[in-house]
Design a protein around this motif. Structure first.
Motif, mmCIF file in Angstrom:
data_model
loop_
_atom_site.group_PDB
_atom_site.id
_atom_site.type_symbol
_atom_site.label_atom_id
_atom_site.label_comp_id
_atom_site.label_asym_id
_atom_site.label_seq_id
_atom_site.Cartn_x
_atom_site.Cartn_y
_atom_site.Cartn_z
ATOM 1 N N LEU A 185 -5.372 6.821 3.373
ATOM 2 C CA LEU A 185 -4.640 5.590 3.679
ATOM 3 C C LEU A 185 -4.670 4.635 2.492
ATOM 4 O O LEU A 185 -3.728 3.880 2.254
ATOM 5 N N LEU A 186 -5.753 4.713 1.763
ATOM 6 C CA LEU A 186 -5.867 3.859 0.588
ATOM 7 C C LEU A 186 -4.814 4.263 -0.449
ATOM 8 O O LEU A 186 -4.196 3.401 -1.097
ATOM 9 N N MET A 187 -4.588 5.546 -0.558
ATOM 10 C CA MET A 187 -3.544 6.019 -1.475
ATOM 11 C C MET A 187 -2.195 5.438 -1.058
ATOM 12 O O MET A 187 -1.409 4.979 -1.885
ATOM 13 N N PHE A 188 -1.955 5.482 0.234
ATOM 14 C CA PHE A 188 -0.699 4.927 0.743
ATOM 15 C C PHE A 188 -0.581 3.456 0.360
ATOM 16 O O PHE A 188 0.473 2.987 -0.087
ATOM 17 N N LEU A 189 -1.661 2.718 0.536
ATOM 18 C CA LEU A 189 -1.637 1.292 0.215
ATOM 19 C C LEU A 189 -1.243 1.082 -1.246
ATOM 20 O O LEU A 189 -0.460 0.176 -1.561
ATOM 21 N N LEU A 190 -1.796 1.939 -2.102
ATOM 22 C CA LEU A 190 -1.509 1.784 -3.532
ATOM 23 C C LEU A 190 -0.030 2.033 -3.822
ATOM 24 O O LEU A 190 0.615 1.283 -4.564
ATOM 25 N N VAL A 191 0.536 3.081 -3.198
ATOM 26 C CA VAL A 191 1.957 3.386 -3.386
ATOM 27 C C VAL A 191 2.806 2.224 -2.862
ATOM 28 O O VAL A 191 3.733 1.731 -3.519
ATOM 29 N N HIS A 192 2.418 1.771 -1.686
ATOM 30 C CA HIS A 192 3.142 0.672 -1.039
ATOM 31 C C HIS A 192 3.114 -0.557 -1.947
ATOM 32 O O HIS A 192 4.154 -1.214 -2.172
ATOM 33 N N LEU A 193 1.965 -0.838 -2.480
ATOM 34 C CA LEU A 193 1.817 -2.011 -3.340
ATOM 35 C C LEU A 193 2.706 -1.862 -4.580
ATOM 36 O O LEU A 193 3.375 -2.816 -5.003
ATOM 37 N N ALA A 194 2.744 -0.647 -5.109
ATOM 38 C CA ALA A 194 3.548 -0.417 -6.310
ATOM 39 C C ALA A 194 5.021 -0.707 -6.021
ATOM 40 O O ALA A 194 5.688 -1.425 -6.783
ATOM 41 N N VAL A 195 5.494 -0.167 -4.893
ATOM 42 C CA VAL A 195 6.917 -0.379 -4.558
ATOM 43 C C VAL A 195 7.189 -1.865 -4.319
ATOM 44 O O VAL A 195 8.165 -2.430 -4.830
ATOM 45 N N ASN A 196 6.270 -2.516 -3.585
ATOM 46 C CA ASN A 196 6.453 -3.952 -3.306
ATOM 47 C C ASN A 196 6.544 -4.758 -4.590
ATOM 48 O O ASN A 196 7.311 -5.707 -4.700
ATOM 49 N N SER A 197 5.739 -4.346 -5.571
ATOM 50 C CA SER A 197 5.669 -5.147 -6.788
ATOM 51 C C SER A 197 6.997 -5.113 -7.549
ATOM 52 O O SER A 197 7.251 -5.980 -8.376
ATOM 53 N N PHE A 198 7.846 -4.120 -7.249
ATOM 54 C CA PHE A 198 9.166 -4.069 -7.900
ATOM 55 C C PHE A 198 9.935 -5.362 -7.656
ATOM 56 O O PHE A 198 10.692 -5.823 -8.500
ATOM 57 N N LEU A 199 9.722 -5.953 -6.493
ATOM 58 C CA LEU A 199 10.432 -7.190 -6.144
ATOM 59 C C LEU A 199 10.049 -8.331 -7.076
ATOM 60 O O LEU A 199 10.846 -9.233 -7.326
ATOM 61 N N ILE A 200 8.801 -8.294 -7.534
ATOM 62 C CA ILE A 200 8.337 -9.353 -8.425
ATOM 63 C C ILE A 200 8.892 -9.119 -9.830
ATOM 64 O O ILE A 200 9.346 -10.035 -10.486
ATOM 65 N N PHE A 201 8.866 -7.838 -10.234
ATOM 66 C CA PHE A 201 9.327 -7.532 -11.590
ATOM 67 C C PHE A 201 10.842 -7.694 -11.719
ATOM 68 O O PHE A 201 11.354 -7.982 -12.779
ATOM 69 N N ASP A 202 11.517 -7.485 -10.610
ATOM 70 C CA ASP A 202 12.974 -7.542 -10.672
ATOM 71 C C ASP A 202 13.513 -8.337 -9.484
ATOM 72 O O ASP A 202 13.808 -7.783 -8.416
ATOM 73 N N PRO A 203 13.685 -9.659 -9.659
ATOM 74 C CA PRO A 203 14.124 -10.491 -8.536
ATOM 75 C C PRO A 203 15.543 -10.127 -8.072
ATOM 76 O O PRO A 203 15.939 -10.504 -6.967
ATOM 77 N N SER A 204 16.254 -9.364 -8.865
ATOM 78 C CA SER A 204 17.605 -8.993 -8.429
ATOM 79 C C SER A 204 17.583 -7.940 -7.323
ATOM 80 O O SER A 204 18.613 -7.577 -6.781
ATOM 81 N N ARG A 205 16.430 -7.428 -7.018
ATOM 82 C CA ARG A 205 16.196 -6.477 -5.925
ATOM 83 C C ARG A 205 16.635 -5.053 -6.242
ATOM 84 O O ARG A 205 16.398 -4.144 -5.461
ATOM 85 N N THR A 206 17.268 -4.844 -7.383
ATOM 86 C CA THR A 206 17.769 -3.501 -7.687
ATOM 87 C C THR A 206 16.637 -2.487 -7.701
ATOM 88 O O THR A 206 16.682 -1.473 -7.006
ATOM 89 N N LEU A 207 15.626 -2.803 -8.474
ATOM 90 C CA LEU A 207 14.493 -1.893 -8.623
ATOM 91 C C LEU A 207 13.860 -1.586 -7.276
ATOM 92 O O LEU A 207 13.590 -0.432 -6.920
ATOM 93 N N PHE A 208 13.610 -2.653 -6.514
ATOM 94 C CA PHE A 208 12.961 -2.491 -5.211
ATOM 95 C C PHE A 208 13.815 -1.625 -4.283
ATOM 96 O O PHE A 208 13.322 -0.696 -3.641
#
Lengths: 639, 252, 262
Positions: C60-83
């Motif tokens: 489950l911890l692995m899942f959390l890490l993947v989830h966090l990575a995908v979520n962070s796309f929103l921060i890196f790219d506010p245009s939402r494309t990446l996310f």
């Protein structure tokens, strides 16, 4: 009329045991399964015996007063267990071990038994190691040894300061394995109240279930007592509070002779009594004397703090009196010397009943680290109990009642004078004479349990194969049960004013003062009077609350203390009878001009075995003459 | 000093128990905790009351008889100390001291502060031994054991079986006790032969007796009077995994 | 979007007939699996339970890490494309889709195990102490069930708000692409102050949970060594703080930054 026959086998000393084993009558395996054995006490000797007998096929019923066999007081042995392995190539041998035990016991033990104890000691180490006992090892992975108690070889196996615990757990693991197999039935939380004799043979016991209070009958073809010593008679001792002689005493009253009851070892290095409520004295290992120097102030009643007493005002009395051995004189000598100084008014502490054990010189010389490595856990223990840091301030120590060499008289088979009743471990008298060497107790207990009793008991049981199961409905059981119940009811009905402990404490004081480290005829006679008075008072004024049919710890104590009065009297009688000084028994009337113990071999080279003749009656003395065919009697000198 | 004791009293297993408060005057700082209890009992007996039943024997911290849950801690407030070694210097004048028995389904109460710890015995009987008959042992030095293994085995073997680990564990788990024995024998060559069945049998027995599960809180280690480490539990887990998988032992 | 709107959206999607059917079938299957699992879990020995708990927890911890990575796309790219690309990949990749079921299974197993363990543990001490002890151990380790339950409640709400909406709801397309505009949904939700507050609290509790859980898993798996265990314990703190902080930062940034418009 009882005639003592030690049944020592013929042949040269070194071959007696193997010849015995060669000729002993055996019980065949099929018959063993039809024979029941009762074993009371599950310390090192009891556990070892229970497992070994069960492995042979006998049905064993084991009893202990603790909630589990692992808690027996063998756990408290600290220093180690001796064996003549000669792993150090220091010329150790079975004979040398035998000689050291005999000499250490001041030539008051039976040669054949001691030789056998030394002989089986090596097997005992093998057995314990195989059972998983984690003895100390060298970096090579081989077993380590240390020297102990003033002998000239290193033959002591040890597991830090917890050798007894580790040995007991080793033997206990064999016991629980047999319990799981159903060959041993374990009855824990039971006190043995009486021995049942049918047609002259020990056939059962009466016990009290300490949880329900129920009085129970148990029968068997033979009974083995492995019930330990009676040092708790002094109230304050190094023993567990539950240690008691009641089972052995019950057997004694039924006809088993009690040998050398006054031979009690007083251990020199115990933490002194701190207050009136104290229930027990804690032992500090004897090994501390290797690096600690014992002293008292030169001035009487000097109340200064130890560190502010200058070097030239200190009296290192052991080094002064015994220049050759110094602080390493044997236990009895060190104990008496401490008492002598304190009695003369030089003792330290609030009570004036202690001496200093000082490590400052060793710390200065070897460094604090080295001392910590050797004695770290002991220093910590001392600090925990007294609140004093022994790295900065000398320890205070005083002698305390420790081990009882005396016990039920047994022959070479370890059988008492009652056929079918055996006694092993500390509960018998056999191996240690008048003084026990350090690390000798575990050796004797394990050896007898593992290797001696399983062999010697068959000399009795081989004649019992036709005896059917003993019914507990026999009138002798009924009689013994009734007697036990009557005694308990009597104790409960007195309803006086004083607690059992109060009586025990007073009895302990009498014994300590008059039948402790130093004895004289006048004091002992006075003690007998005092004991009789106290006993009378006890039976009139003791208060035992609660009922019979419940868990009643006060009642348990009362039964034991009631027996202590009788045993105390016998101890004094034995001490009066032995007008010589030997080992732990020091009679003021028998000392050299320098104040050392004076043995009188011409008159007292015998085992004093006492026969019970009824309540408040003098015991009858039987003498077993000690023949020393293999060694020469010598004076013990440590000057 | 004067203290106020609140002690669990219960006549027997079947009766209902409850706390009774005993104010106790004249307690000396030099007393051990159990001597204080002796003192309390003397006063109770003299008043005609029933003394408090509690277990004790050696009074030097080695037999494992004494128990008592004192002010929320097994064996009281001192570190690596059994109740019998606990001194009254750890308390102050006017203190309220709550004394409770060990509480666990697997340790049924017998009377007052005494509980039945025989479930430990049952676990031990399930495999806490090496099956060597008397007389069958090889010469002791024929099996050299690396010193660090022997020392580690000793550190596990010092368990006194008091049950403080169970008493203090919020889950009432016996893992520390069981793992100490399994570790001791797993670390020694003598114990290897039966290692696989031993760990499985002892764990099964432990579970059957109603002890709780280990959740690695480490409370047992913090309260163990003999300083036994939860590394033993990890070793037991390892032994268990290997035994179940039939794998060769991993050493760590 | 207000909470009311969101709820109505949820109501809408479950009233849609075939979606409801799909949901019920899935629910039925998971219930069935849970019952089978619970039955077999009860047979497990205490150590097996620990070990399974540890393995699942690490998964489950692995899942959390993947989830966090995908979520962070929103921060890196506010245009939402990446996310949205990330979300699209996760929603369409067959391996991830399969793993989804494993993940559900993992959660259920972890929860059932946690509850079973707790019930057994409570049963192991029928009479509680008057004075509970607080020995010198990690305080978080004593509250795993409590933090766990709150995280479970959070997960359920989170699941309804995002997963169910994404799976069965109607999400507008992202610009001209065929991808759904998941980013917009996230931003809509993270503009609600109540939700953000709840999110932050839940993740702090998750940090507490992980703080004990991570190093505990190693102990359960038999990995305890005087050399490495202190490092694992330190790592446990780092992992719990990084994961919680990472997750918490995202709603906070979205909430406070004007670059994100619902």
């Amino acid at each position: 009329m009882i005639k003592l026959d030690a049944k020592i086998p013929e042949g040269p000393l070194a071959e007696k045991w193997s010849l015995y084993k060669k000729n002993v009558h055996l019980v065949n395996p099929a018959n063993k399964t039809k024979i029941d054995i009762i074993l009371v006490g599950t310390g090192l000797s009891g556990s070892a015996a229970a497992s070994s007998l069960a492995e042979l096929g006998y049905n064993v019923k084991a009893f202990c007063f603790q909630d589990a066999p692992r808690r027996a007081h063998s756990v408290a042995a600290q220093g180690g267990i001796n064996a003549a392995k000669n792993y150090r190539n220091d010329s150790d041998s079975v004979f040398r071990l035998f000689y050291d035990i005999i000499k250490g016991g001041d030539f008051r033990a039976r040669e054949a038994n001691v030789y056998r104890a030394a002989e089986v000691s090596n097997q005992t180490i093998d057995q314990l190691v195989a059972a998983g006992t984690p003895f100390a090892r060298e970096y090579s992975g081989y077993l380590d040894n240390r020297s102990f108690g003033g002998v000239q070889v290193s033959r002591t196996f040890y597991a830090k300061g917890q050798t007894g615990q580790q040995c007991l757990l080793g033997a206990y693991s064999g016991l629980i394995r047999q319990i799981a197999k159903g060959k041993v039935t374990m009855y824990s939380r039971r006190d043995m109240l009486d021995l049942v004799i049918i047609d002259g043979k020990a056939r059962g016991i009466i016990t009290r279930n300490l949880v329900t209070g129920e009085i129970e009958r148990h029968s068997a073809h033979a009974v083995i007592l492995a019930t330990g010593g009676y040092g708790t008679i002094y109230y304050l001792s190094t023993l567990a509070l539950g240690s008691n002689p009641s089972a052995a005493w019950a057997a004694h009253k039924k006809g088993a002779l009690f040998a050398n009851p006054s031979f009690v070892q007083i251990h020199p290095t115990s933490i002194p009594q701190m207050n009136d409520y104290q229930a027990k004295l804690t032992l500090m290992s004897e090994s501390l004397r290797n690096d600690g120097r014992i002293w008292v102030p030169k001035a009487k009643g000097d109340k200064r703090a130890p560190n502010s007493i200058p070097e030239e005002e200190r009296d290192y009395y052991l080094e002064r009196r015994y220049p050759a051995f110094g602080n390493l004189v044997p236990r009895d000598v060190a104990s008496r010397a401490a008492k002598e100084r304190c009695d003369a008014g030089y003792g330290v502490g609030d009570t004036g009943l202690s001496v200093y054990l000082d490590f400052s010189k060793s710390i200065e010389k070897q460094g604090k680290k080295a001392i910590e490595n050797k004695y770290g856990n002991l220093f910590e223990m001392y600090n925990k109990i007294t609140g004093i840091n022994p790295y900065n301030e000398p320890m205070r120590i005083y002698p305390a009642g420790h081990y009882t060499m005396g016990g039920l008289w047994v022959d070479y088979n370890l059988m008492t004078t009652i056929p079918g009743l055996f006694a092993i471990g500390e509960s018998n008298f056999s191996d240690h004479g008048a003084n026990r060497l350090g690390a000798g107790s575990l050796m004797q207990c394990a050896g007898e349990g593992y290797f001696v009793i399983p062999v010697t008991i068959s000399s009795f049981l081989s004649d019992e194969i036709k005896t059917p199961k003993i019914p507990t409905s026999h009138p002798e059981f009924e009689k013994a049960e009734k007697e036990s119940k009557d005694k308990l009811h009597k104790l409960l009905s007195i309803n006086g004013k004083q607690t059992v402990t109060a009586f025990h404490r007073r009895l302990g004081k009498i014994m300590w003062d008059h039948c402790g480290m130093v004895r004289n005829e006048e004091g002992l006679k006075k003690a007998i009077e005092l004991i009789a008075k106290l006993k009378e008072e006890f039976w009139k004024d003791v208060k035992v609350p609660g009922a019979l049919n419940e868990l009643n710890q006060e009642l348990e104590k009362a039964v034991r203390v009631a027996d202590f009065f009788e045993l105390a009297r016998l101890m004094c009688q034995d001490a009066i009878n032995r007008k010589e000084s030997c080992g732990a028994h020091f009679r003021e009337e028998s000392q050299t001009p320098e104040g050392e113990a004076q043995r009188i071999d011409s008159e007292y080279s015998y085992v004093a075995a006492w026969e019970y003749c009824g309540e408040d009656k003098e015991h009858n003395l039987h003498k077993e003459a000690l023949k020393f065919e293999n060694i020469e009697l010598k004076e013990r000198s440590y000057k | 000093m004067n203290i106020k004791l609140e002690i669990w009293r219960q006549k027997d297993a079947k009766s209902k128990g409850g706390f009774v408060t005993y104010p106790l005057d004249g307690v000396s700082e030099g007393m051990s905790f159990l001597e204080m209890m002796d003192f309390l009992n003397t006063t109770l007996i003299k008043k005609g009351d029933e003394p408090v039943a509690f277990e004790h024997d050696c009074r030097e911290g080695i037999c494992g008889s004494c128990s008592l849950y004192i002010n929320g801690r097994a064996h009281g407030p001192a570190h690596e100390t059994t109740t019998c070694e606990l001194r009254m210097t750890k308390f102050r004048n006017g203190d309220r001291i709550v004394v409770e028995p060990w509480r666990s389904k697997a340790f049924p109460l017998i009377k007052d502060l005494i509980v039945d710890r025989s479930s430990f015995e049952k676990i031990m009987q399930a495999g806490g031994f090496i099956s060597v008959n008397t007389g069958a042992a090889p010469e002791a030095n024929s099996i050299p054991i690396p010193k660090n293994h022997a020392d580690e085995a000793f550190d596990s073997a010092v368990c006194v079986g008091c049950g403080a680990c169970v008493a203090t564990c919020k889950n009432s788990s016996a893992m520390l006790f069981v793992s100490a024995k399994i570790s001791q024998l797993a670390l020694l060559p003598q114990g290897q032969v039966e290692a696989k069945t031993r760990v499985q049998n002892m764990v099964t027995k432990m579970d059957d007796l109603g002890f709780g599960n280990c959740t690695n809180t480490g409370a047992c280690e913090a309260e163990c009077p003999k300083g036994i480490k939860i590394a033993n539990i990890a070793r037991m887990n390892r032994e268990f995994i290997c035994a179940k998988m039939g794998a060769q032992k991993m050493s760590l | 979007m207000s909470a009311k709107k969101l709820n109505s959206k949820f109501a809408h999607l479950i009233t849609k007939d075939d979606n409801f059917k799909k949901l019920s079938i899935n629910f039925f299957i998971f219930t069935k699996i849970s019952i089978i699992m619970s039955n077999s879990i009860l047979q497990y020995s205490s150590i097996t339970k620990k070990i399974v708990m540890a393995l699942v927890g690490l998964f489950l911890l692995m899942f959390l890490l993947v989830h966090l990575a995908v979520n962070s796309f929103l921060i890196f790219d506010p245009s939402r494309t990446l996310f949205n690309e990330g979300a699209h990949f996760m929603a369409t990749n067959p391996i991830i889709q399969t793993m989804q079921y494993v993940l559900f299974g993992g959660f259920i197993l972890h929860i059932i195990l946690g509850i079973t363990l707790q019930i057994q543990n409570w049963m192991a001490r029928p009479v509680r102490y008057k004075m509970e002890g607080w020995s010198h151990t990690s305080p978080f380790s004593k509250f795993m069930i409590h933090t766990g339950i709150i995280i479970f409640i959070f997960l359920t709400i989170h699941f309804i708000n995002f997963f169910l909406v994404a799976k069965f709801g109607e999400i507008p397309s992202f610009g001209d692409t065929e991808m759904e505009d998941m980013g917009l949904l996230v931003i809509q939700v993270f503009k609600m102050p109540g939700y953000v507050a709840f999110y932050v609290i839940a993740l702090i509790l998750l940090a507490f949970h992980l703080h004990h859980a991570f190093q505990s898993a190693f102990q359960s798996l038999g990995m305890n060594h005087s050399k490495y265990t202190p490092f694992i314990k330190g790592l446990s703190t780092v992992v719990s703080v990084v994961i919680a902080l990472g997750f918490i930062l995202i709603p906070l940034v979205i909430f406070f930054s004007s670059r994100y418009q619902a």
